[in-house]
Design a protein around this motif. Structure first.
Motif, PDB file in Angstrom:
ATOM      1  N   HIS A 162       0.830  -1.204   0.000  1.00 45.06           N
ATOM      2  CA  HIS A 162       0.000   0.000   0.000  1.00 45.06           C
ATOM      3  C   HIS A 162       0.864   1.254   0.000  1.00 45.06           C
ATOM      4  N   THR A 163       1.896   1.269   0.837  1.00 42.69           N
ATOM      5  CA  THR A 163       2.778   2.438   0.927  1.00 42.69           C
ATOM      6  C   THR A 163       3.506   2.677  -0.388  1.00 42.69           C
ATOM      7  N   LEU A 164       3.983   1.625  -1.022  1.00 49.63           N
ATOM      8  CA  LEU A 164       4.677   1.763  -2.305  1.00 49.63           C
ATOM      9  C   LEU A 164       3.736   2.274  -3.390  1.00 49.63           C
ATOM     10  N   VAL A 165       2.527   1.716  -3.446  1.00 52.71           N
ATOM     11  CA  VAL A 165       1.545   2.135  -4.455  1.00 52.71           C
ATOM     12  C   VAL A 165       1.117   3.579  -4.209  1.00 52.71           C
ATOM     13  N   ARG A 166       0.880   3.919  -2.964  1.00 52.01           N
ATOM     14  CA  ARG A 166       0.476   5.293  -2.639  1.00 52.01           C
ATOM     15  C   ARG A 166       1.563   6.280  -3.048  1.00 52.01           C
ATOM     16  N   THR A 167       2.811   5.951  -2.756  1.00 53.62           N
ATOM     17  CA  THR A 167       3.936   6.807  -3.138  1.00 53.62           C
ATOM     18  C   THR A 167       4.056   6.927  -4.650  1.00 53.62           C
ATOM     19  N   LEU A 168       3.772   5.833  -5.351  1.00 54.74           N
ATOM     20  CA  LEU A 168       3.872   5.810  -6.814  1.00 54.74           C
ATOM     21  C   LEU A 168       2.848   6.718  -7.482  1.00 54.74           C
ATOM     22  N   PHE A 169       1.600   6.711  -6.974  1.00 55.61           N
ATOM     23  CA  PHE A 169       0.524   7.420  -7.662  1.00 55.61           C
ATOM     24  C   PHE A 169       0.124   8.755  -7.042  1.00 55.61           C
ATOM     25  N   GLU A 170       0.227   8.920  -5.744  1.00 52.13           N
ATOM     26  CA  GLU A 170      -0.230  10.167  -5.127  1.00 52.13           C
ATOM     27  C   GLU A 170       0.627  11.335  -5.635  1.00 52.13           C
ATOM     28  N   GLY A 171      -0.031  12.335  -6.197  1.00 49.54           N
ATOM     29  CA  GLY A 171       0.659  13.487  -6.757  1.00 49.54           C
ATOM     30  C   GLY A 171       1.155  13.293  -8.183  1.00 49.54           C
ATOM     31  N   MET A 172       0.884  12.127  -8.781  1.00 53.04           N
ATOM     32  CA  MET A 172       1.362  11.852 -10.143  1.00 53.04           C
ATOM     33  C   MET A 172       0.855  12.924 -11.111  1.00 53.04           C
ATOM     34  N   ALA A 173       1.774  13.552 -11.794  1.00 52.45           N
ATOM     35  CA  ALA A 173       1.449  14.593 -12.781  1.00 52.45           C
ATOM     36  C   ALA A 173       2.544  14.595 -13.835  1.00 52.45           C
ATOM     37  N   GLY A 174       2.287  15.278 -14.946  1.00 57.04           N
ATOM     38  CA  GLY A 174       3.275  15.378 -16.004  1.00 57.04           C
ATOM     39  C   GLY A 174       2.810  14.707 -17.269  1.00 57.04           C
ATOM     40  N   SER A 175       3.722  14.571 -18.199  1.00 62.09           N
ATOM     41  CA  SER A 175       3.422  13.986 -19.498  1.00 62.09           C
ATOM     42  C   SER A 175       3.919  12.547 -19.531  1.00 62.09           C
ATOM     43  N   PHE A 176       3.032  11.640 -19.943  1.00 68.89           N
ATOM     44  CA  PHE A 176       3.365  10.216 -20.006  1.00 68.89           C
ATOM     45  C   PHE A 176       2.970   9.687 -21.373  1.00 68.89           C
ATOM     46  N   THR A 177       3.893   9.010 -22.050  1.00 65.98           N
ATOM     47  CA  THR A 177       3.592   8.392 -23.335  1.00 65.98           C
ATOM     48  C   THR A 177       3.747   6.891 -23.185  1.00 65.98           C
ATOM     49  N   ILE A 178       2.663   6.175 -23.469  1.00 62.02           N
ATOM     50  CA  ILE A 178       2.639   4.718 -23.420  1.00 62.02           C
ATOM     51  C   ILE A 178       2.171   4.258 -24.793  1.00 62.02           C
ATOM     52  N   GLY A 179       3.080   3.661 -25.551  1.00 59.85           N
ATOM     53  CA  GLY A 179       2.748   3.285 -26.927  1.00 59.85           C
ATOM     54  C   GLY A 179       2.380   4.515 -27.721  1.00 59.85           C
ATOM     55  N   SER A 180       1.188   4.538 -28.319  1.00 57.61           N
ATOM     56  CA  SER A 180       0.753   5.697 -29.099  1.00 57.61           C
ATOM     57  C   SER A 180      -0.121   6.645 -28.281  1.00 57.61           C
ATOM     58  N   ASN A 181      -0.316   6.375 -26.993  1.00 56.65           N
ATOM     59  CA  ASN A 181      -1.142   7.227 -26.143  1.00 56.65           C
ATOM     60  C   ASN A 181      -0.283   8.183 -25.325  1.00 56.65           C
ATOM     61  N   THR A 182      -0.694   9.434 -25.283  1.00 58.55           N
ATOM     62  CA  THR A 182      -0.015  10.436 -24.463  1.00 58.55           C
ATOM     63  C   THR A 182      -0.996  10.978 -23.449  1.00 58.55           C
ATOM     64  N   TYR A 183      -0.576  11.003 -22.189  1.00 61.62           N
ATOM     65  CA  TYR A 183      -1.399  11.498 -21.090  1.00 61.62           C
ATOM     66  C   TYR A 183      -0.714  12.720 -20.492  1.00 61.62           C
TER      67      TYR A 183
END
Length: 136
Positions: free
Chosen positions: A77-98
């Protein structure tokens, strides 16, 4: 969105050190090897405008951490929370950009199943994405 979640979970070395390749979208088969992580997108909200499709999309997603040990489930839980909480920025996965504006944690809950032999910690997040679309 699911491809981004899978990529983040699958490429986080501290998470992989615990769950190995046991990262599942939507369902973890009961009785499968533990520890494991299951994730799913549980909601999506869009803000339409008069000239574009949407400029502020919100995605709600849930991550469940499974383990035979309560302390390991909470460590995940702590690792997942640290990974996603506050996640922002530009992410490209394959042909998708977030283009992420931010991610917040909405709730954390725990449960037990299989006669008290499997511990689950559930995290619910909301992630906001802003994008610019060409008018049609």
């Amino acid at each position: 969105m699911l491809d981004l979640l899978f990529d983040k979970l699958n490429n986080a070395s501290d998470v992989q050190n615990i769950v190995s390749a046991r990262v599942y979208p939507y369902i973890r088969q009961q009785g499968s090897e533990l520890p494991a992580i299951m994730f799913e997108q549980t909601n999506a909200s869009f803000t339409p405008t008069k000239t574009t499709t949407s400029v502020n999309d919100e995605f709600e997603f849930t991550v469940n951490c499974f383990s035979e040990s309560i302390s390991q489930a909470w460590s995940l839980h702590t690792l997942v929370r640290t990974l996603f909480e506050g996640m922002a920025g530009s992410f490209t996965i394959g042909s998708n950009t977030y283009e992420g504006a931010g991610t917040t944690i909405d709730s954390v809950a725990s449960d037990v199943m299989d006669d008290g032999n499997v511990f689950i910690v559930e995290l619910v997040f909301t992630s906001s994405f802003r994008a610019t679309y060409a008018p049609r």
